[in-house]
Design a protein around this motif. Structure first.
Motif, PDB file in Angstrom:
ATOM      1  N   LYS A   1     -53.678  28.200 -86.124  1.00 32.94           N
ATOM      2  CA  LYS A   1     -54.714  27.772 -85.181  1.00 32.94           C
ATOM      3  C   LYS A   1     -54.488  26.291 -84.900  1.00 32.94           C
ATOM      4  CE  LYS A   1     -57.813  30.956 -84.003  1.00 32.94           C
ATOM      5  NZ  LYS A   1     -56.788  31.840 -83.466  1.00 32.94           N
ATOM      6  N   THR A   2     -53.990  25.991 -83.699  1.00 28.94           N
ATOM      7  CA  THR A   2     -53.819  24.580 -83.364  1.00 28.94           C
ATOM      8  C   THR A   2     -54.779  24.230 -82.234  1.00 28.94           C
ATOM      9  OG1 THR A   2     -52.024  25.229 -81.894  1.00 28.94           O
ATOM     10  CG2 THR A   2     -51.396  24.406 -84.056  1.00 28.94           C
ATOM     11  N   THR A   3     -55.762  23.436 -82.559  1.00 24.41           N
ATOM     12  CA  THR A   3     -56.697  22.988 -81.520  1.00 24.41           C
ATOM     13  C   THR A   3     -56.531  21.483 -81.398  1.00 24.41           C
ATOM     14  OG1 THR A   3     -58.388  22.826 -83.220  1.00 24.41           O
ATOM     15  CG2 THR A   3     -58.412  24.811 -81.892  1.00 24.41           C
ATOM     16  N   SER A   4     -55.610  21.108 -80.536  1.00 24.62           N
ATOM     17  CA  SER A   4     -55.340  19.685 -80.372  1.00 24.62           C
ATOM     18  C   SER A   4     -56.065  19.152 -79.145  1.00 24.62           C
ATOM     19  CB  SER A   4     -53.840  19.466 -80.221  1.00 24.62           C
ATOM     20  OG  SER A   4     -53.604  18.140 -79.885  1.00 24.62           O
ATOM     21  N   SER A   5     -56.840  18.112 -79.372  1.00 24.17           N
ATOM     22  CA  SER A   5     -57.528  17.500 -78.234  1.00 24.17           C
ATOM     23  C   SER A   5     -56.827  16.201 -77.831  1.00 24.17           C
ATOM     24  CB  SER A   5     -58.981  17.208 -78.603  1.00 24.17           C
ATOM     25  OG  SER A   5     -59.008  16.357 -79.734  1.00 24.17           O
ATOM     26  N   VAL A   6     -55.636  15.978 -78.430  1.00 22.67           N
ATOM     27  CA  VAL A   6     -54.894  14.753 -78.124  1.00 22.67           C
ATOM     28  C   VAL A   6     -54.457  14.791 -76.659  1.00 22.67           C
ATOM     29  CG1 VAL A   6     -52.871  13.368 -78.716  1.00 22.67           C
ATOM     30  CG2 VAL A   6     -54.075  14.621 -80.504  1.00 22.67           C
ATOM     31  N   ARG A   7     -54.614  13.679 -75.977  1.00 26.96           N
ATOM     32  CA  ARG A   7     -54.250  13.611 -74.559  1.00 26.96           C
ATOM     33  C   ARG A   7     -52.742  13.796 -74.372  1.00 26.96           C
ATOM     34  NH1 ARG A   7     -58.183  11.307 -71.150  1.00 26.96           N
ATOM     35  NH2 ARG A   7     -59.940  10.356 -72.220  1.00 26.96           N
ATOM     36  N   LEU A   8     -52.384  14.374 -73.227  1.00 28.04           N
ATOM     37  CA  LEU A   8     -50.990  14.736 -72.969  1.00 28.04           C
ATOM     38  C   LEU A   8     -50.048  13.538 -73.013  1.00 28.04           C
ATOM     39  CD1 LEU A   8     -49.062  17.060 -72.321  1.00 28.04           C
ATOM     40  CD2 LEU A   8     -49.516  16.691 -69.900  1.00 28.04           C
ATOM     41  N   GLY A   9     -50.476  12.387 -72.484  1.00 29.00           N
ATOM     42  CA  GLY A   9     -49.619  11.201 -72.500  1.00 29.00           C
ATOM     43  C   GLY A   9     -49.214  10.809 -73.910  1.00 29.00           C
ATOM     44  N   ARG A  10     -50.178  10.845 -74.824  1.00 31.01           N
ATOM     45  CA  ARG A  10     -49.890  10.519 -76.237  1.00 31.01           C
ATOM     46  C   ARG A  10     -48.982  11.572 -76.869  1.00 31.01           C
ATOM     47  NH1 ARG A  10     -52.976   6.869 -79.156  1.00 31.01           N
ATOM     48  NH2 ARG A  10     -52.880   8.140 -81.030  1.00 31.01           N
ATOM     49  N   LYS A  11     -49.259  12.833 -76.553  1.00 31.79           N
ATOM     50  CA  LYS A  11     -48.437  13.930 -77.096  1.00 31.79           C
ATOM     51  C   LYS A  11     -46.978  13.790 -76.670  1.00 31.79           C
ATOM     52  CE  LYS A  11     -51.516  17.951 -77.294  1.00 31.79           C
ATOM     53  NZ  LYS A  11     -51.731  19.249 -76.652  1.00 31.79           N
ATOM     54  N   LEU A  12     -46.791  13.498 -75.382  1.00 29.21           N
ATOM     55  CA  LEU A  12     -45.428  13.370 -74.866  1.00 29.21           C
ATOM     56  C   LEU A  12     -44.723  12.175 -75.499  1.00 29.21           C
ATOM     57  CD1 LEU A  12     -43.284  14.459 -72.885  1.00 29.21           C
ATOM     58  CD2 LEU A  12     -44.176  12.876 -71.167  1.00 29.21           C
ATOM     59  N   ALA A  13     -45.448  11.063 -75.656  1.00 28.28           N
ATOM     60  CA  ALA A  13     -44.853   9.872 -76.291  1.00 28.28           C
ATOM     61  C   ALA A  13     -44.408  10.199 -77.715  1.00 28.28           C
ATOM     62  CB  ALA A  13     -45.855   8.726 -76.291  1.00 28.28           C
ATOM     63  N   LYS A  14     -45.236  10.938 -78.450  1.00 30.51           N
ATOM     64  CA  LYS A  14     -44.897  11.323 -79.832  1.00 30.51           C
ATOM     65  C   LYS A  14     -43.673  12.243 -79.848  1.00 30.51           C
ATOM     66  CE  LYS A  14     -45.772  11.626 -84.279  1.00 30.51           C
ATOM     67  NZ  LYS A  14     -45.303  10.502 -85.092  1.00 30.51           N
ATOM     68  N   PHE A  15     -43.633  13.181 -78.906  1.00 33.94           N
ATOM     69  CA  PHE A  15     -42.495  14.110 -78.775  1.00 33.94           C
ATOM     70  C   PHE A  15     -41.207  13.310 -78.522  1.00 33.94           C
ATOM     71  CE2 PHE A  15     -39.828  17.004 -76.187  1.00 33.94           C
ATOM     72  CZ  PHE A  15     -39.791  18.118 -77.004  1.00 33.94           C
ATOM     73  N   HIS A  16     -41.291  12.334 -77.610  1.00 30.46           N
ATOM     74  CA  HIS A  16     -40.123  11.491 -77.305  1.00 30.46           C
ATOM     75  C   HIS A  16     -39.720  10.634 -78.503  1.00 30.46           C
ATOM     76  CE1 HIS A  16     -40.779  11.655 -72.638  1.00 30.46           C
ATOM     77  NE2 HIS A  16     -40.134  12.705 -73.097  1.00 30.46           N
ATOM     78  N   GLN A  17     -40.704  10.146 -79.259  1.00 37.13           N
ATOM     79  CA  GLN A  17     -40.386   9.346 -80.453  1.00 37.13           C
ATOM     80  C   GLN A  17     -39.566  10.176 -81.445  1.00 37.13           C
ATOM     81  OE1 GLN A  17     -44.192   7.964 -81.925  1.00 37.13           O
ATOM     82  NE2 GLN A  17     -44.276   6.224 -80.538  1.00 37.13           N
ATOM     83  N   ARG A  18     -39.991  11.403 -81.648  1.00 36.12           N
ATOM     84  CA  ARG A  18     -39.240  12.286 -82.574  1.00 36.12           C
ATOM     85  C   ARG A  18     -37.832  12.539 -82.039  1.00 36.12           C
ATOM     86  NH1 ARG A  18     -44.503  15.479 -83.535  1.00 36.12           N
ATOM     87  NH2 ARG A  18     -44.956  15.033 -85.730  1.00 36.12           N
ATOM     88  N   GLY A  19     -37.741  12.730 -80.728  1.00 41.90           N
ATOM     89  CA  GLY A  19     -36.440  13.013 -80.115  1.00 41.90           C
ATOM     90  C   GLY A  19     -35.460  11.856 -80.215  1.00 41.90           C
ATOM     91  N   ARG A  20     -35.988  10.631 -80.207  1.00 44.91           N
ATOM     92  CA  ARG A  20     -35.101   9.448 -80.228  1.00 44.91           C
ATOM     93  C   ARG A  20     -34.393   9.268 -81.567  1.00 44.91           C
ATOM     94  NH1 ARG A  20     -39.493   6.905 -77.621  1.00 44.91           N
ATOM     95  NH2 ARG A  20     -39.157   7.092 -75.385  1.00 44.91           N
ATOM     96  N   ILE A  21     -34.926   9.874 -82.629  1.00 47.18           N
ATOM     97  CA  ILE A  21     -34.272   9.697 -83.935  1.00 47.18           C
ATOM     98  C   ILE A  21     -33.374  10.894 -84.281  1.00 47.18           C
ATOM     99  CG2 ILE A  21     -35.967   8.081 -84.898  1.00 47.18           C
ATOM    100  CD1 ILE A  21     -37.282  10.505 -86.327  1.00 47.18           C
TER     101      ILE A  21
END
Length: 339
Positions: free
Chosen positions: A96-116
């Motif tokens: 059950k994933t109920t994330s209310s995190v805004r999309l801009g923040r989510k995408l930034a986090k996704f990109h941060q993981r991708g950069r390493i």
């Protein structure tokens, strides 16, 4: 009586699923809390699939639980056969994933993981290739246009294409020049390292009905690719009401990752390139469906009638996204200011 997919999962993967369900666009076999999704048809090469598997494993290991993993067959392959299609299986734990995190923040986090990401990615990389790809697309379309120039247009779409192409060719050339200048003028920073992006990121890519982040949509590229394509899609989704959402998205993204001058300029070059126009024309000339052609004709009419508005959007983009252009020495296009 076992269903076809249950039999197939057992035969090829040794997975004995208890039941089958349809989730979103996919059929899945269920074993405990683990879901096994059948993905087909697969168009990527075995080398591309192997890279996507490494990317998925990296994202999963760095904490992204919305990323599925690719499952090997009993013989250790990533690709198998389902009827006449090449197919893959993705596995994902039901949570059950109920994330209310805004999309801009989510995408930034996704990109941060991708950069390493530390494994070499070549086959699904688009990093540093925009100029070559854009020039090729432009040349191909120009050749089609030249071939039709001295013939009577066959229909309304063709008439619109013949009349509008010189304008969009000019816009594409502007984008290519802006990109070239950026690569000459600006030094990339840490934030400009290649990361995991999407072919076309939009508001619905990770939408409510999406079960997981789909590896088959990924490419390695500069993070501005996703930001620009999200921006383009939101603008065209509603040209009247996009501004508050756009402002919020950029605030949210930059609360995690501050964009560099190189990022802003790359992002702007991508918005300048009229991908929406190119895709509309390309799709029209490859489809055999009359219904699709009618839909694309309507889309083309809309694009052309709003081309002035898109210029205005480009002219005010930096102020909308609250970019300090003077401080960052980001060049603006004089001809757009007059639009």
């Amino acid at each position: 009586m076992k269903s076809l997919i249950q039999q197939w999962l057992e035969t090829h993967y040794g997975i004995k699923s208890d039941e089958v369900m349809r989730i979103g666009d996919y059929s899945a076999g269920i074993m405990g809390d683990q879901l096994y999704f059948l993905i087909r048809p697969i168009v990527q090469s075995p080398e591309e699939i192997a890279e996507l598997q490494m990317i998925a494993a990296h994202l999963f290991s760095t904490g992204d639980r919305t990323v599925p993993l690719l499952v090997q067959t009993k013989t250790g392959e990533l690709i198998s056969q389902w009827e006449n299609d090449k197919a893959c299986v993705l596995t994902y734990k039901r949570e059950k994933t109920t994330s209310s995190v805004r999309l801009g923040r989510k995408l930034a986090k996704f990109h941060q993981r991708g950069r390493i990401l530390s494994v070499p990615i070549e086959k699904v990389s688009r990093l540093g290739q925009w100029k070559k790809i854009w020039e090729k697309r432009l040349d191909q379309m120009e050749n089609v246009w030249k071939g039709k120039l001295f013939q009577q247009p066959e229909n309304e779409f063709e008439k619109m294409f013949l009349e509008s192409f010189p304008y969009y060719m000019g816009l594409a050339e502007n984008a290519i020049q802006y990109l070239v200048d950026t690569e000459l003028d600006e030094a990339p920073t840490m934030v400009d390292h290649g990361t995991i992006c999407h072919e076309r990121f939009s508001a619905t890519t990770w939408g409510e009905e999406k079960v997981f982040k789909n590896p088959f949509e990924w490419v390695l590229d500069h993070g501005s690719r996703d930001i620009a394509e999200w921006t383009r899609e939101r603008y065209f989704y509603n040209t009247q009401t996009y501004e508050p959402e756009l402002k919020q998205f950029y605030i949210d993204y930059q609360s995690k990752t501050k964009l560099s001058p190189f990022s802003w300029r790359l992002l702007y070059a991508r918005l300048l390139f009229p991908l929406h126009y190119f895709e509309c024309v390309e799709e029209y000339y490859v489809t055999n469906s009359e219904q699709t052609k009618r839909m694309l004709e309507e889309k083309m009419q809309k694009l052309l009638s709003h081309s002035g508005e898109y210029e205005q959007f480009l002219a005010k983009f930096f102020s909308l996204a609250e970019v300090p252009v003077r401080k960052l020495s980001i060049p603006e296009l004089e001809w757009l200011k007059r639009a």
